[in-house]
Design an enzyme around this catalytic site. Structure first.
Site, short mmCIF file in Angstrom:
data_model
loop_
_atom_site.label_atom_id
_atom_site.label_comp_id
_atom_site.label_asym_id
_atom_site.label_seq_id
_atom_site.Cartn_x
_atom_site.Cartn_y
_atom_site.Cartn_z
CG ASP A 1 1.55 2.79 4.53
OD1 ASP A 1 1.90 3.58 5.43
OD2 ASP A 1 0.61 3.05 3.73
N GLY B 1 8.29 6.20 5.14
CA GLY B 1 9.46 5.51 5.70
C GLY B 1 10.40 6.36 6.55
CB CYS C 1 1.74 15.13 12.00
SG CYS C 1 0.77 14.61 10.58
CB CYS D 1 0.89 3.95 9.83
SG CYS D 1 -0.69 3.25 10.33
CB ALA E 1 4.35 4.50 3.34
C1 LIG Z 1 1.44 9.75 9.07
S1 LIG Z 1 1.65 8.71 7.72
C2 LIG Z 1 3.04 7.76 8.23
C3 LIG Z 1 4.36 8.44 8.08
C4 LIG Z 1 5.53 7.50 8.29
N1 LIG Z 1 5.44 6.84 9.57
C5 LIG Z 1 6.84 8.23 8.20
O1 LIG Z 1 7.43 8.58 9.22
O2 LIG Z 1 7.31 8.45 7.08
C6 LIG Z 1 0.34 7.59 7.91
C7 LIG Z 1 0.41 6.38 7.00
O3 LIG Z 1 -0.60 5.48 7.42
C8 LIG Z 1 -1.00 4.72 6.31
N2 LIG Z 1 -2.27 4.06 6.67
C9 LIG Z 1 -3.50 4.60 6.79
N3 LIG Z 1 -4.39 3.68 7.18
C10 LIG Z 1 -3.70 2.51 7.32
C11 LIG Z 1 -4.06 1.19 7.70
N4 LIG Z 1 -5.31 0.88 8.01
N5 LIG Z 1 -3.09 0.25 7.72
C12 LIG Z 1 -1.81 0.54 7.39
N6 LIG Z 1 -1.43 1.78 7.01
C13 LIG Z 1 -2.36 2.75 6.99
C14 LIG Z 1 -1.09 5.76 5.21
O4 LIG Z 1 -1.02 5.14 3.95
C15 LIG Z 1 0.13 6.63 5.53
O5 LIG Z 1 1.23 6.23 4.76
#
Ligand SMILES: C[S@@+](CC[C@H](N)C(=O)[O-])C[C@H]1O[C@@H](n2cnc3c(N)ncnc32)[C@H](O)[C@@H]1O
Length: 439
Positions: free
Chosen positions: A288, A268, A386, A264, A266
Protein backbone atom coordinates in the site's frame (compact mmCIF):
# COMPACT_ATOMS: atom_id res chain seq x y z
CA UNK A 1 -15.92 43.57 50.47
CA UNK A 2 -16.39 39.90 49.52
CA UNK A 3 -16.67 39.36 45.78
CA UNK A 4 -19.90 37.68 44.80
CA UNK A 5 -19.35 34.31 43.12
CA UNK A 6 -21.66 33.66 40.21
CA UNK A 7 -22.58 30.04 39.48
CA UNK A 8 -21.97 29.18 35.81
CA UNK A 9 -25.24 29.07 33.82
CA UNK A 10 -26.83 25.61 33.88
CA UNK A 11 -26.54 23.86 30.55
CA UNK A 12 -29.29 21.65 29.18
CA UNK A 13 -28.22 17.98 29.26
CA UNK A 14 -26.51 16.91 26.04
CA UNK A 15 -25.27 20.40 25.17
CA UNK A 16 -21.58 19.46 25.06
CA UNK A 17 -22.05 16.53 22.71
CA UNK A 18 -24.01 18.74 20.30
CA UNK A 19 -21.26 21.35 20.33
CA UNK A 20 -18.77 18.62 19.44
CA UNK A 21 -21.05 17.15 16.75
CA UNK A 22 -21.40 20.62 15.18
CA UNK A 23 -17.63 21.11 15.13
CA UNK A 24 -17.10 17.70 13.52
CA UNK A 25 -19.86 18.28 10.94
CA UNK A 26 -18.41 21.69 10.06
CA UNK A 27 -14.96 20.21 9.60
CA UNK A 28 -16.38 17.92 6.95
CA UNK A 29 -18.72 20.39 5.25
CA UNK A 30 -16.60 23.56 5.43
CA UNK A 31 -13.03 22.17 5.51
CA UNK A 32 -13.45 19.12 3.28
CA UNK A 33 -12.12 16.70 5.91
CA UNK A 34 -13.28 13.09 5.92
CA UNK A 35 -15.61 12.23 8.78
CA UNK A 36 -13.07 9.78 10.17
CA UNK A 37 -10.36 12.47 10.23
CA UNK A 38 -12.80 14.99 11.70
CA UNK A 39 -13.60 12.59 14.57
CA UNK A 40 -9.90 12.13 15.21
CA UNK A 41 -9.28 15.90 15.31
CA UNK A 42 -11.09 16.35 18.65
CA UNK A 43 -10.64 14.70 22.04
CA UNK A 44 -13.30 11.98 22.36
CA UNK A 45 -16.33 12.65 24.59
CA UNK A 46 -17.10 10.52 27.64
CA UNK A 47 -18.02 6.92 26.66
CA UNK A 48 -21.65 7.48 27.55
CA UNK A 49 -21.93 10.15 24.81
CA UNK A 50 -20.15 8.25 22.03
CA UNK A 51 -23.26 6.60 20.59
CA UNK A 52 -25.17 9.90 20.52
CA UNK A 53 -22.21 11.72 18.97
CA UNK A 54 -21.93 9.15 16.17
CA UNK A 55 -25.67 9.27 15.52
CA UNK A 56 -25.65 13.08 15.31
CA UNK A 57 -22.61 13.17 13.02
CA UNK A 58 -23.52 10.31 10.70
CA UNK A 59 -27.20 11.22 10.56
CA UNK A 60 -26.68 14.92 9.87
CA UNK A 61 -24.30 14.08 7.01
CA UNK A 62 -26.57 11.35 5.65
CA UNK A 63 -29.36 13.94 5.37
CA UNK A 64 -27.11 16.93 4.76
CA UNK A 65 -28.59 18.02 1.43
CA UNK A 66 -32.15 17.90 2.70
CA UNK A 67 -31.27 19.63 5.97
CA UNK A 68 -29.40 22.42 4.19
CA UNK A 69 -32.43 22.98 1.98
CA UNK A 70 -34.74 23.10 4.99
CA UNK A 71 -32.55 25.60 6.82
CA UNK A 72 -32.72 27.90 3.80
CA UNK A 73 -36.50 27.63 3.73
CA UNK A 74 -36.90 28.21 7.44
CA UNK A 75 -34.73 31.27 7.87
CA UNK A 76 -36.82 34.41 7.61
CA UNK A 77 -33.83 36.68 7.35
CA UNK A 78 -30.52 36.06 5.59
CA UNK A 79 -28.00 34.59 8.03
CA UNK A 80 -24.35 34.04 7.37
CA UNK A 81 -22.71 32.71 10.52
CA UNK A 82 -18.99 33.38 10.48
CA UNK A 83 -18.42 30.12 12.34
CA UNK A 84 -19.56 27.19 10.14
CA UNK A 85 -20.16 25.16 13.32
CA UNK A 86 -23.26 27.29 13.96
CA UNK A 87 -24.73 26.44 10.57
CA UNK A 88 -23.90 22.80 11.30
CA UNK A 89 -25.70 23.06 14.62
CA UNK A 90 -28.82 24.25 12.87
CA UNK A 91 -28.79 21.17 10.62
CA UNK A 92 -28.08 18.92 13.60
CA UNK A 93 -31.09 20.40 15.39
CA UNK A 94 -33.35 19.66 12.42
CA UNK A 95 -31.91 16.17 12.09
CA UNK A 96 -32.89 15.33 15.66
CA UNK A 97 -36.46 16.55 15.16
CA UNK A 98 -36.92 14.31 12.12
CA UNK A 99 -34.92 11.14 12.62
CA UNK A 100 -34.16 10.69 16.30
CA UNK A 101 -36.22 9.50 19.19
CA UNK A 102 -35.09 12.32 21.50
CA UNK A 103 -38.24 14.19 22.63
CA UNK A 104 -38.58 17.42 20.63
CA UNK A 105 -38.39 19.70 23.67
CA UNK A 106 -35.13 18.07 24.85
CA UNK A 107 -33.59 18.26 21.36
CA UNK A 108 -34.48 21.94 21.02
CA UNK A 109 -33.25 22.83 24.52
CA UNK A 110 -29.91 21.04 24.06
CA UNK A 111 -29.33 22.48 20.58
CA UNK A 112 -30.21 26.04 21.59
CA UNK A 113 -28.00 25.50 24.66
CA UNK A 114 -25.17 24.47 22.33
CA UNK A 115 -25.58 27.70 20.32
CA UNK A 116 -25.27 29.60 23.58
CA UNK A 117 -22.18 27.58 24.47
CA UNK A 118 -20.56 28.91 21.28
CA UNK A 119 -20.99 32.31 22.96
CA UNK A 120 -23.06 33.73 20.15
CA UNK A 121 -26.38 35.15 21.36
CA UNK A 122 -27.52 36.12 17.87
CA UNK A 123 -26.99 32.56 16.68
CA UNK A 124 -28.90 31.31 19.69
CA UNK A 125 -31.89 33.35 18.55
CA UNK A 126 -31.63 32.07 14.98
CA UNK A 127 -31.32 28.42 16.03
CA UNK A 128 -34.24 28.74 18.40
CA UNK A 129 -36.42 30.44 15.78
CA UNK A 130 -35.63 27.91 13.04
CA UNK A 131 -36.24 24.85 15.19
CA UNK A 132 -39.52 26.21 16.54
CA UNK A 133 -40.67 27.23 13.11
CA UNK A 134 -39.88 23.73 11.85
CA UNK A 135 -42.06 22.27 14.62
CA UNK A 136 -44.96 24.47 13.53
CA UNK A 137 -44.57 24.03 9.78
CA UNK A 138 -43.21 20.52 9.34
CA UNK A 139 -46.07 19.30 7.16
CA UNK A 140 -46.08 22.17 4.70
CA UNK A 141 -42.31 22.04 4.59
CA UNK A 142 -42.39 18.33 3.70
CA UNK A 143 -44.80 19.05 0.86
CA UNK A 144 -42.46 21.71 -0.51
CA UNK A 145 -39.60 19.21 -0.89
CA UNK A 146 -41.22 17.69 -3.90
CA UNK A 147 -39.46 18.58 -7.13
CA UNK A 148 -36.27 19.74 -5.41
CA UNK A 149 -34.12 16.75 -6.30
CA UNK A 150 -31.18 17.43 -3.98
CA UNK A 151 -33.53 17.78 -1.03
CA UNK A 152 -35.74 14.84 -2.00
CA UNK A 153 -32.85 12.43 -2.53
CA UNK A 154 -30.45 14.04 -0.06
CA UNK A 155 -27.67 13.56 -2.62
CA UNK A 156 -25.88 16.12 -4.80
CA UNK A 157 -27.56 16.53 -8.15
CA UNK A 158 -24.57 15.39 -10.23
CA UNK A 159 -24.37 12.15 -8.24
CA UNK A 160 -28.00 11.30 -8.78
CA UNK A 161 -27.43 12.09 -12.47
CA UNK A 162 -24.63 9.51 -12.49
CA UNK A 163 -26.79 6.88 -10.82
CA UNK A 164 -29.60 7.54 -13.30
CA UNK A 165 -27.29 7.37 -16.32
CA UNK A 166 -25.56 4.18 -15.15
CA UNK A 167 -28.54 2.42 -13.54
CA UNK A 168 -31.73 3.73 -15.19
CA UNK A 169 -33.88 0.97 -13.65
CA UNK A 170 -32.26 0.86 -10.23
CA UNK A 171 -31.11 4.38 -9.35
CA UNK A 172 -34.00 5.06 -6.95
CA UNK A 173 -33.20 1.89 -5.02
CA UNK A 174 -29.54 2.93 -4.89
CA UNK A 175 -30.44 6.35 -3.48
CA UNK A 176 -32.74 4.79 -0.90
CA UNK A 177 -30.11 2.26 0.19
CA UNK A 178 -27.50 5.03 0.50
CA UNK A 179 -29.76 6.86 2.94
CA UNK A 180 -30.22 3.89 5.25
CA UNK A 181 -27.84 3.12 8.13
CA UNK A 182 -25.70 0.12 7.17
CA UNK A 183 -25.97 -3.35 8.68
CA UNK A 184 -23.07 -4.84 10.62
CA UNK A 185 -21.42 -7.85 9.01
CA UNK A 186 -18.79 -9.98 10.67
CA UNK A 187 -16.17 -12.32 9.25
CA UNK A 188 -15.32 -15.27 11.46
CA UNK A 189 -11.62 -16.17 11.44
CA UNK A 190 -11.70 -19.73 10.09
CA UNK A 191 -8.21 -20.35 11.41
CA UNK A 192 -9.36 -19.79 14.97
CA UNK A 193 -13.00 -20.88 15.25
CA UNK A 194 -15.76 -22.44 13.13
CA UNK A 195 -18.63 -20.12 12.23
CA UNK A 196 -21.20 -22.40 13.92
CA UNK A 197 -19.22 -22.30 17.16
CA UNK A 198 -18.93 -18.49 16.98
CA UNK A 199 -22.67 -18.19 16.40
CA UNK A 200 -23.20 -20.26 19.56
CA UNK A 201 -20.91 -17.89 21.47
CA UNK A 202 -22.93 -14.91 20.25
CA UNK A 203 -26.16 -16.64 21.18
CA UNK A 204 -24.87 -17.43 24.67
CA UNK A 205 -24.21 -13.70 25.15
CA UNK A 206 -27.66 -12.72 23.92
CA UNK A 207 -26.39 -11.25 20.63
CA UNK A 208 -28.71 -12.25 17.83
CA UNK A 209 -27.17 -12.93 14.47
CA UNK A 210 -27.50 -15.15 11.41
CA UNK A 211 -25.10 -16.75 8.98
CA UNK A 212 -24.94 -15.69 5.33
CA UNK A 213 -26.12 -18.49 3.05
CA UNK A 214 -23.45 -18.25 0.37
CA UNK A 215 -20.48 -16.86 2.26
CA UNK A 216 -18.84 -19.41 4.55
CA UNK A 217 -17.46 -17.02 7.21
CA UNK A 218 -20.02 -14.23 7.12
CA UNK A 219 -22.42 -13.40 9.95
CA UNK A 220 -25.03 -10.64 9.99
CA UNK A 221 -25.80 -9.06 13.36
CA UNK A 222 -29.43 -8.13 13.98
CA UNK A 223 -28.23 -4.93 15.66
CA UNK A 224 -24.91 -3.14 15.20
CA UNK A 225 -22.75 -2.79 18.29
CA UNK A 226 -19.26 -1.43 19.05
CA UNK A 227 -16.78 -3.92 17.61
CA UNK A 228 -14.67 -4.05 20.77
CA UNK A 229 -17.67 -5.58 22.56
CA UNK A 230 -17.81 -8.57 20.20
CA UNK A 231 -16.83 -11.77 21.97
CA UNK A 232 -13.30 -12.80 21.04
CA UNK A 233 -12.58 -9.60 19.09
CA UNK A 234 -9.28 -8.88 20.85
CA UNK A 235 -8.29 -12.54 20.52
CA UNK A 236 -8.79 -12.37 16.75
CA UNK A 237 -11.82 -14.66 16.43
CA UNK A 238 -13.73 -12.18 14.37
CA UNK A 239 -13.53 -8.99 12.28
CA UNK A 240 -16.04 -6.43 11.07
CA UNK A 241 -16.25 -6.87 7.29
CA UNK A 242 -19.05 -6.19 4.84
CA UNK A 243 -20.37 -9.26 3.03
CA UNK A 244 -19.78 -7.60 -0.35
CA UNK A 245 -16.09 -7.33 0.50
CA UNK A 246 -15.98 -10.95 1.61
CA UNK A 247 -16.70 -12.08 -1.95
CA UNK A 248 -13.12 -11.21 -2.94
CA UNK A 249 -11.66 -14.39 -1.43
CA UNK A 250 -14.12 -16.56 -3.39
CA UNK A 251 -13.48 -14.70 -6.62
CA UNK A 252 -9.70 -14.73 -6.38
CA UNK A 253 -9.73 -18.36 -5.14
CA UNK A 254 -6.01 -18.70 -4.38
CA UNK A 255 -4.61 -22.21 -3.99
CA UNK A 256 -2.10 -23.61 -1.50
CA UNK A 257 1.49 -22.85 -2.44
CA UNK A 258 0.64 -19.88 -4.66
CA UNK A 259 2.27 -16.46 -4.58
CA UNK A 260 -0.31 -13.71 -4.12
CA UNK A 261 -0.04 -9.94 -4.44
CA UNK A 262 -2.55 -7.69 -2.70
CA UNK A 263 -1.62 -4.47 -4.49
CA UNK A 264 -3.78 -2.00 -2.53
CA UNK A 265 -3.97 -3.83 0.75
CA UNK A 266 -4.64 -1.38 3.56
CA UNK A 267 -6.36 -1.50 6.00
CA UNK A 268 -6.02 -5.21 5.35
CA UNK A 269 -9.57 -6.61 5.36
CA UNK A 270 -9.39 -8.63 2.15
CA UNK A 271 -5.75 -9.60 2.69
CA UNK A 272 -6.62 -11.05 6.10
CA UNK A 273 -9.62 -12.87 4.67
CA UNK A 274 -7.47 -14.46 1.93
CA UNK A 275 -4.98 -15.66 4.55
CA UNK A 276 -7.73 -16.94 6.84
CA UNK A 277 -9.44 -18.90 4.10
CA UNK A 278 -6.34 -20.40 2.45
CA UNK A 279 -3.94 -21.49 5.21
CA UNK A 280 -1.45 -23.14 2.84
CA UNK A 281 -0.82 -20.04 0.75
CA UNK A 282 2.80 -19.93 -0.48
CA UNK A 283 3.37 -16.21 -0.03
CA UNK A 284 1.30 -13.08 0.47
CA UNK A 285 2.80 -9.72 -0.51
CA UNK A 286 0.64 -6.85 0.75
CA UNK A 287 1.40 -3.44 -0.68
CA UNK A 288 0.00 0.00 0.00
CA UNK A 289 1.18 3.51 -0.73
CA UNK A 290 -0.19 4.90 2.54
CA UNK A 291 2.12 4.21 5.46
CA UNK A 292 -0.44 4.95 8.18
CA UNK A 293 -3.05 2.72 6.63
CA UNK A 294 -0.47 -0.01 6.18
CA UNK A 295 0.32 0.22 9.90
CA UNK A 296 -3.37 -0.44 10.59
CA UNK A 297 -3.19 -3.49 8.31
CA UNK A 298 -0.14 -4.71 10.23
CA UNK A 299 -2.07 -4.40 13.50
CA UNK A 300 -5.02 -6.29 12.05
CA UNK A 301 -2.85 -9.17 10.80
CA UNK A 302 -1.23 -9.41 14.21
CA UNK A 303 -4.60 -9.46 16.00
CA UNK A 304 -5.76 -12.24 13.70
CA UNK A 305 -2.54 -14.28 13.94
CA UNK A 306 -1.71 -13.94 10.23
CA UNK A 307 1.45 -13.13 8.30
CA UNK A 308 2.24 -11.26 5.11
CA UNK A 309 5.16 -9.35 3.66
CA UNK A 310 4.11 -5.72 3.97
CA UNK A 311 5.57 -3.17 1.57
CA UNK A 312 4.88 0.55 1.51
CA UNK A 313 5.18 1.53 -2.14
CA UNK A 314 3.38 2.76 -5.22
CA UNK A 315 1.86 -0.27 -6.95
CA UNK A 316 1.96 1.62 -10.25
CA UNK A 317 5.80 1.69 -10.14
CA UNK A 318 6.77 -1.97 -9.69
CA UNK A 319 10.39 -1.35 -10.64
CA UNK A 320 10.85 0.18 -7.19
CA UNK A 321 9.66 -2.90 -5.26
CA UNK A 322 9.11 -6.01 -7.44
CA UNK A 323 11.70 -8.79 -7.21
CA UNK A 324 10.86 -10.11 -10.69
CA UNK A 325 9.08 -13.32 -9.55
CA UNK A 326 5.58 -13.50 -11.07
CA UNK A 327 2.45 -13.72 -8.98
CA UNK A 328 -0.15 -16.49 -9.45
CA UNK A 329 -2.90 -14.23 -8.18
CA UNK A 330 -3.18 -10.44 -7.99
CA UNK A 331 -5.85 -8.62 -6.06
CA UNK A 332 -6.26 -5.04 -7.26
CA UNK A 333 -8.74 -3.50 -4.81
CA UNK A 334 -8.37 -0.18 -6.53
CA UNK A 335 -8.77 3.34 -5.12
CA UNK A 336 -12.11 4.58 -6.45
CA UNK A 337 -14.89 7.12 -5.98
CA UNK A 338 -16.44 4.84 -3.30
CA UNK A 339 -20.02 5.61 -4.30
CA UNK A 340 -20.97 2.05 -3.32
CA UNK A 341 -20.25 2.61 0.38
CA UNK A 342 -22.12 5.87 0.96
CA UNK A 343 -24.38 4.31 3.57
CA UNK A 344 -21.23 3.59 5.64
CA UNK A 345 -19.49 6.89 4.81
CA UNK A 346 -22.19 9.54 4.28
CA UNK A 347 -19.48 12.23 4.10
CA UNK A 348 -18.82 10.96 0.55
CA UNK A 349 -22.00 12.73 -0.57
CA UNK A 350 -20.58 16.02 0.67
CA UNK A 351 -16.93 15.55 -0.31
CA UNK A 352 -16.97 13.90 -3.72
CA UNK A 353 -16.78 16.08 -6.86
CA UNK A 354 -17.62 15.09 -10.46
CA UNK A 355 -13.96 15.49 -11.46
CA UNK A 356 -12.98 12.75 -8.97
CA UNK A 357 -14.53 10.08 -11.18
CA UNK A 358 -12.25 10.64 -14.16
CA UNK A 359 -9.25 11.00 -11.85
CA UNK A 360 -10.03 7.68 -10.16
CA UNK A 361 -10.53 5.99 -13.53
CA UNK A 362 -7.14 7.24 -14.77
CA UNK A 363 -5.42 6.01 -11.60
CA UNK A 364 -7.10 2.60 -11.89
CA UNK A 365 -5.97 2.22 -15.50
CA UNK A 366 -2.38 3.05 -14.54
CA UNK A 367 -2.51 0.38 -11.85
CA UNK A 368 -4.00 -2.23 -14.19
CA UNK A 369 -1.36 -1.56 -16.86
CA UNK A 370 1.49 -1.61 -14.34
CA UNK A 371 0.43 -4.78 -12.53
CA UNK A 372 -0.59 -6.95 -15.48
CA UNK A 373 3.03 -7.82 -16.45
CA UNK A 374 3.59 -9.12 -12.89
CA UNK A 375 0.95 -11.83 -13.32
CA UNK A 376 2.10 -15.36 -14.24
CA UNK A 377 0.72 -16.96 -17.43
CA UNK A 378 -2.51 -18.71 -16.51
CA UNK A 379 -2.75 -16.56 -13.37
CA UNK A 380 -5.72 -14.42 -12.30
CA UNK A 381 -6.09 -10.76 -11.55
CA UNK A 382 -9.14 -9.73 -9.57
CA UNK A 383 -10.11 -6.09 -10.10
CA UNK A 384 -12.36 -4.71 -7.36
CA UNK A 385 -13.91 -1.33 -6.63
CA UNK A 386 -16.47 -0.21 -4.06
CA UNK A 387 -18.27 2.03 -6.51
CA UNK A 388 -21.24 1.82 -8.85
CA UNK A 389 -19.81 4.06 -11.59
CA UNK A 390 -19.52 2.28 -14.96
CA UNK A 391 -16.57 4.44 -16.00
CA UNK A 392 -14.55 2.90 -13.15
CA UNK A 393 -16.02 -0.60 -13.52
CA UNK A 394 -17.41 -2.27 -16.64
CA UNK A 395 -16.17 0.41 -19.03
CA UNK A 396 -12.75 0.40 -17.42
CA UNK A 397 -12.37 -3.37 -17.83
CA UNK A 398 -13.77 -3.30 -21.38
CA UNK A 399 -11.13 -0.73 -22.39
CA UNK A 400 -8.35 -2.60 -20.60
CA UNK A 401 -9.24 -5.86 -22.35
CA UNK A 402 -9.40 -4.14 -25.72
CA UNK A 403 -5.86 -2.82 -25.24
CA UNK A 404 -4.34 -5.97 -23.70
CA UNK A 405 -4.18 -9.05 -25.94
CA UNK A 406 -3.03 -11.47 -23.19
CA UNK A 407 -6.07 -10.43 -21.13
CA UNK A 408 -8.44 -10.68 -24.06
CA UNK A 409 -7.56 -14.11 -25.47
CA UNK A 410 -7.91 -16.11 -22.31
CA UNK A 411 -10.67 -18.66 -22.69
CA UNK A 412 -14.43 -18.43 -22.85
CA UNK A 413 -15.15 -18.18 -19.15
CA UNK A 414 -13.05 -15.06 -18.49
CA UNK A 415 -13.47 -12.28 -17.61
CA UNK A 416 -16.19 -12.85 -15.11
CA UNK A 417 -17.68 -9.77 -13.61
CA UNK A 418 -20.44 -8.68 -11.27
CA UNK A 419 -21.80 -5.36 -10.07
CA UNK A 420 -23.43 -5.42 -6.65
CA UNK A 421 -25.55 -2.36 -6.02
CA UNK A 422 -25.70 -1.01 -2.44
CA UNK A 423 -28.34 -2.75 -0.37
CA UNK A 424 -28.49 -5.80 -2.66
CA UNK A 425 -28.84 -8.77 -0.27
CA UNK A 426 -27.73 -6.39 2.45
CA UNK A 427 -24.29 -5.80 0.91
CA UNK A 428 -22.36 -2.63 0.14
CA UNK A 429 -21.91 -1.73 -3.53
CA UNK A 430 -18.94 -3.52 -5.12
CA UNK A 431 -17.71 -4.35 -8.60
CA UNK A 432 -15.70 -7.49 -9.34
CA UNK A 433 -13.95 -8.49 -12.54
CA UNK A 434 -11.73 -11.57 -12.63
CA UNK A 435 -9.34 -11.67 -15.60
CA UNK A 436 -7.16 -14.66 -16.51
CA UNK A 437 -3.87 -14.24 -18.31
CA UNK A 438 -3.50 -16.32 -21.42
CA UNK A 439 -0.89 -19.00 -20.82
C1 LIG B 1 -10.14 0.33 -1.44
S1 LIG B 1 -8.77 0.63 -0.45
C2 LIG B 1 -8.18 -0.99 -0.16
C3 LIG B 1 -8.93 -1.76 0.89
C4 LIG B 1 -8.24 -3.04 1.28
N1 LIG B 1 -7.99 -3.88 0.13
C5 LIG B 1 -9.06 -3.82 2.28
O1 LIG B 1 -9.76 -4.76 1.92
O2 LIG B 1 -8.97 -3.49 3.47
C6 LIG B 1 -7.62 1.25 -1.59
C7 LIG B 1 -6.20 1.37 -1.06
O3 LIG B 1 -5.36 1.68 -2.16
C8 LIG B 1 -4.26 2.40 -1.68
N2 LIG B 1 -3.60 3.01 -2.85
C9 LIG B 1 -4.01 4.05 -3.61
N3 LIG B 1 -3.15 4.28 -4.61
C10 LIG B 1 -2.17 3.34 -4.50
C11 LIG B 1 -0.99 3.05 -5.24
N4 LIG B 1 -0.65 3.76 -6.30
N5 LIG B 1 -0.22 2.02 -4.82
C12 LIG B 1 -0.54 1.29 -3.73
N6 LIG B 1 -1.65 1.54 -2.99
C13 LIG B 1 -2.45 2.54 -3.38
C14 LIG B 1 -4.90 3.37 -0.71
O4 LIG B 1 -3.93 3.86 0.20
C15 LIG B 1 -5.96 2.48 -0.05
O5 LIG B 1 -5.48 1.95 1.14
Amino acid sequence: MVAERRAPPRQAPGTGVRVLAARINARVVANGSSLEAAFAAFPPPPDRDLGLLRELCYGSLRWHHRLAHQVKRLLRRPWDPVDPSLAALMRIGLYQLQWMRVPDHAAVAATVGAAEAFGNMRAKGFVNAVLRRFQRERESLAARLSGVREAETSHPDWMVGRFRADWPDDWERVVEANNRPPPMWLRVNARRIARAAYLETLDAQGISARPARKLPGAVLLDRPRPMETLPGFTEGLVSVHDAGAQLAAQWLAPEPGQRVLDACAAPGGKCAHLLESCPGLGEMVALDVDRDRLAVAAGELERLGLEAELICADAASPRAWWDGRPFDRILLDAPCSSLGVIRRHPDIKVLRRPVDIAQSAAKQRRLLDALWPLLASGGRLLYVTCTTVREENGDQIRDFLAATPSARDNGAEFPQSRQILPGETNMDGFYYACIRKAG
